[in-house]
Design an enzyme around this catalytic site. Structure first.
Site, PDB file in Angstrom:
ATOM      1  N   LYS A 111       0.827  -1.210   0.000  1.00  0.00           N
ATOM      2  CA  LYS A 111       0.000   0.000   0.000  1.00  0.00           C
ATOM      3  C   LYS A 111       0.857   1.255   0.000  1.00  0.00           C
ATOM      4  CE  LYS A 111      -4.249  -1.926   0.743  1.00  0.00           C
ATOM      5  NZ  LYS A 111      -5.607  -1.896   1.185  1.00  0.00           N
ATOM      6  N   LYS A 193      -3.592  -9.624  -6.543  1.00  0.00           N
ATOM      7  CA  LYS A 193      -4.835 -10.066  -5.919  1.00  0.00           C
ATOM      8  C   LYS A 193      -5.945  -9.093  -6.285  1.00  0.00           C
ATOM      9  CE  LYS A 193      -5.778  -7.995  -1.432  1.00  0.00           C
ATOM     10  NZ  LYS A 193      -7.214  -7.738  -1.527  1.00  0.00           N
ATOM     11  N   LYS A 196     -10.129  -3.850  -3.971  1.00  0.00           N
ATOM     12  CA  LYS A 196     -10.949  -2.664  -4.199  1.00  0.00           C
ATOM     13  C   LYS A 196     -10.060  -1.534  -4.680  1.00  0.00           C
ATOM     14  CE  LYS A 196     -13.801  -3.748  -0.247  1.00  0.00           C
ATOM     15  NZ  LYS A 196     -12.897  -3.772   0.915  1.00  0.00           N
TER      16      LYS A 196
HETATM   17  P1  ATP Z   1      -8.417  -2.759  -0.229  1.00  0.00           P
HETATM   18  O1  ATP Z   1      -7.802  -2.877  -1.589  1.00  0.00           O
HETATM   19  O2  ATP Z   1      -9.050  -1.435   0.057  1.00  0.00           O
HETATM   20  O3  ATP Z   1      -7.496  -3.266   0.876  1.00  0.00           O
HETATM   21  P2  ATP Z   1      -9.658  -5.330  -0.340  1.00  0.00           P
HETATM   22  O4  ATP Z   1     -10.226  -5.682  -1.659  1.00  0.00           O
HETATM   23  O5  ATP Z   1      -8.323  -5.917   0.011  1.00  0.00           O
HETATM   24  O6  ATP Z   1      -9.660  -3.745  -0.242  1.00  0.00           O
HETATM   25  P3  ATP Z   1     -10.510  -5.605   2.372  1.00  0.00           P
HETATM   26  O7  ATP Z   1     -11.671  -4.869   2.927  1.00  0.00           O
HETATM   27  O8  ATP Z   1      -9.135  -5.126   2.689  1.00  0.00           O
HETATM   28  O9  ATP Z   1     -10.702  -5.705   0.779  1.00  0.00           O
HETATM   29  O10 ATP Z   1     -10.595  -7.142   2.796  1.00  0.00           O
HETATM   30  C1  ATP Z   1     -11.790  -7.727   3.283  1.00  0.00           C
HETATM   31  C2  ATP Z   1     -11.675  -9.239   3.300  1.00  0.00           C
HETATM   32  O11 ATP Z   1     -11.635  -9.752   1.958  1.00  0.00           O
HETATM   33  C3  ATP Z   1     -10.424  -9.770   3.989  1.00  0.00           C
HETATM   34  O12 ATP Z   1     -10.793 -10.925   4.729  1.00  0.00           O
HETATM   35  C4  ATP Z   1      -9.527 -10.167   2.862  1.00  0.00           C
HETATM   36  O13 ATP Z   1      -8.627 -11.197   3.214  1.00  0.00           O
HETATM   37  C5  ATP Z   1     -10.526 -10.642   1.820  1.00  0.00           C
HETATM   38  N1  ATP Z   1     -10.024 -10.467   0.467  1.00  0.00           N
HETATM   39  C6  ATP Z   1      -9.741  -9.283  -0.130  1.00  0.00           C
HETATM   40  N2  ATP Z   1      -9.302  -9.481  -1.382  1.00  0.00           N
HETATM   41  C7  ATP Z   1      -9.301 -10.832  -1.586  1.00  0.00           C
HETATM   42  C8  ATP Z   1      -8.956 -11.673  -2.688  1.00  0.00           C
HETATM   43  N3  ATP Z   1      -8.530 -11.144  -3.809  1.00  0.00           N
HETATM   44  N4  ATP Z   1      -9.089 -13.001  -2.554  1.00  0.00           N
HETATM   45  C9  ATP Z   1      -9.534 -13.542  -1.384  1.00  0.00           C
HETATM   46  N5  ATP Z   1      -9.880 -12.818  -0.314  1.00  0.00           N
HETATM   47  C10 ATP Z   1      -9.769 -11.475  -0.393  1.00  0.00           C
HETATM   48 MG    MG Z   2      -7.291  -5.224   1.740  1.00  0.00          MG
END
Ligand code: ATP
Ligand code: MG
Length: 332
Positions: A111, A193, A196
């Site tokens: 990040k 991965k 968001k």
């Molecule tokens: P950001 O990019 O803002 O960090 P994010 O997509 O990583 O957003 P989070 O809110 O940080 O989403 O994560 C919420 C949950 O979703 C966590 O349990 C995380 O491990 C899971 N998660 C996020 N992205 C993935 C992915 N690509 N595959 C599997 N699990 C995921």
């Molecule tokens: Mg995340």
């Protein structure tokens, strides 16, 4: 029943990775644990955001939880900032967290690379707040995707250190991961991965034409340049995604036809998009209904915060006592 905690940031709409990696497990575990699911808005402050949009995003995400099958009658659904004990506990725990360990966290490195002009201390502190989220409820289980496993290891380290210094206070929280590829759903770039914040995601509530557009642009096997070139399903993220949205018999046929060159990537992606649209339709429909009723949604969050706060207050009173922070609370 053992207690379980998990959270999600209201940064953008929840996506396939959030659902397959986390929320689907939340729903499945609701009957086996006393569950708390939180919209973790304090975490979302670590990235650039629009304050006017935050309350909207919070409701969007809470509605997505419910649309995916989180049942507020069984589980506590609440907004993190409504329970100030999270922030307080984070401070107390931070004094038992090594700076070096925080600097080594993969998410921090990722990040800070994503927004090099906004490497704020909150980004570094994120895993301490996450440990506080879990430990405020003395939760034993934390269903997450693989990207959060490292943070949970750190949370366990904090617990061990804390318990050694102040006596047995917290259980060591264990991650619950989904099986197989769902632990780490790759983005449409087929590389990082799905996130968001990376713009490589399909949101659960994307309308069908958007799903078609996004999946149409997804990366496939880079060695399959022309339609009839033989492809390698084992390195293709589109093939992996078929695993979640396509009938098993059809997946075997896709695998065979990809390898032989009988199936081109454009057709393969078209089929995936249609499967995804069908698979997400029930969520999208429930979401529309749940999100439209803001009054009920707010009532769910309000009741959830009350319940969560009751537990967190108890934990914090124990923690303050163990840490010797009692003088301010004594009667004159
Ligand atoms: P950001 O990019 O803002 O960090 P994010 O997509 O990583 O957003 P989070 O809110 O940080 O989403 O994560 C919420 C949950 O979703 C966590 O349990 C995380 O491990 C899971 N998660 C996020 N992205 C993935 C992915 N690509 N595959 C599997 N699990 C995921
Ligand atoms: Mg995340």
């Amino acid at each position: 029943m053992d207690r379980l905690f998990s959270g999600m940031q209201p940064t953008q709409d929840a996506h396939l990775g959030n659902w397959l990696g986390a929320i689907r497990n939340w729903v499945a575990l609701q009957d086996r644990y006393e569950c708390l699911f939180s919209v973790v808005d304090l975490h979302a402050l670590t990235a650039p955001y629009d304050p006017a949009q935050m309350p909207v995003r919070v409701l969007d995400l809470a509605a997505a939880f419910v649309a995916c099958g989180v049942d507020p009658a069984k589980s506590t659904v609440f907004v993190q900032s409504a329970v100030p004990e999270h922030a307080e506990l984070a401070w107390l725990l931070s004094c038992h967290t090594g700076l070096g360990a925080l600097e080594r966290m993969t998410q921090f490195k990722d990040k800070s690379g994503q927004h090099p002009d906004n490497v704020n201390a909150g980004l570094l502190f994120y895993p301490v707040l996450m440990a506080a989220d879990i430990l405020a409820y003395r939760a034993k289980a934390v269903p997450v995707g693989e990207d959060q496993v490292q943070h949970l290891e750190l949370a366990r380290e904090i617990v061990r250190k804390f318990n050694r210094a102040f006596g047995e206070t917290f259980p060591e929280p264990q991650p619950i991961l989904p099986k197989g590829a769902a632990r780490r759903i790759l983005g449409l770039d087929g590389n990082a991965k799905m996130s968001k914040s990376r713009g490589n995601a399909v949101a659960l509530v994307d309308p069908p034409e958007e799903v078609r557009r996004l999946v149409g642009g997804a990366f496939t096997d880079p060695q399959k340049l022309r339609r009839n070139d033989p492809g390698r399903p084992e390195v293709c993220n589109v093939f992996t995604l078929h695993g979640f949205f396509t009938e098993p018999a059809r997946i075997s046929a896709i695998e065979k036809d990809c390898r032989s060159g009988a199936l081109g990537c454009v057709d393969c992606k078209r089929e995936l998009a249609e499967g995804m649209i069908r698979g997400l339709a029930p969520i999208r429909e429930r979401y529309a209904a749940v999100r439209a009723d803001e009054k009920s949604l707010r009532a769910v969050l309000h009741a959830g915060a009350e319940r969560a706060r009751g537990i967190a207050r108890e934990t914090l009173s124990l923690v303050r006592e163990r840490m010797g922070l009692v003088e301010g609370g004594r009667k004159a």
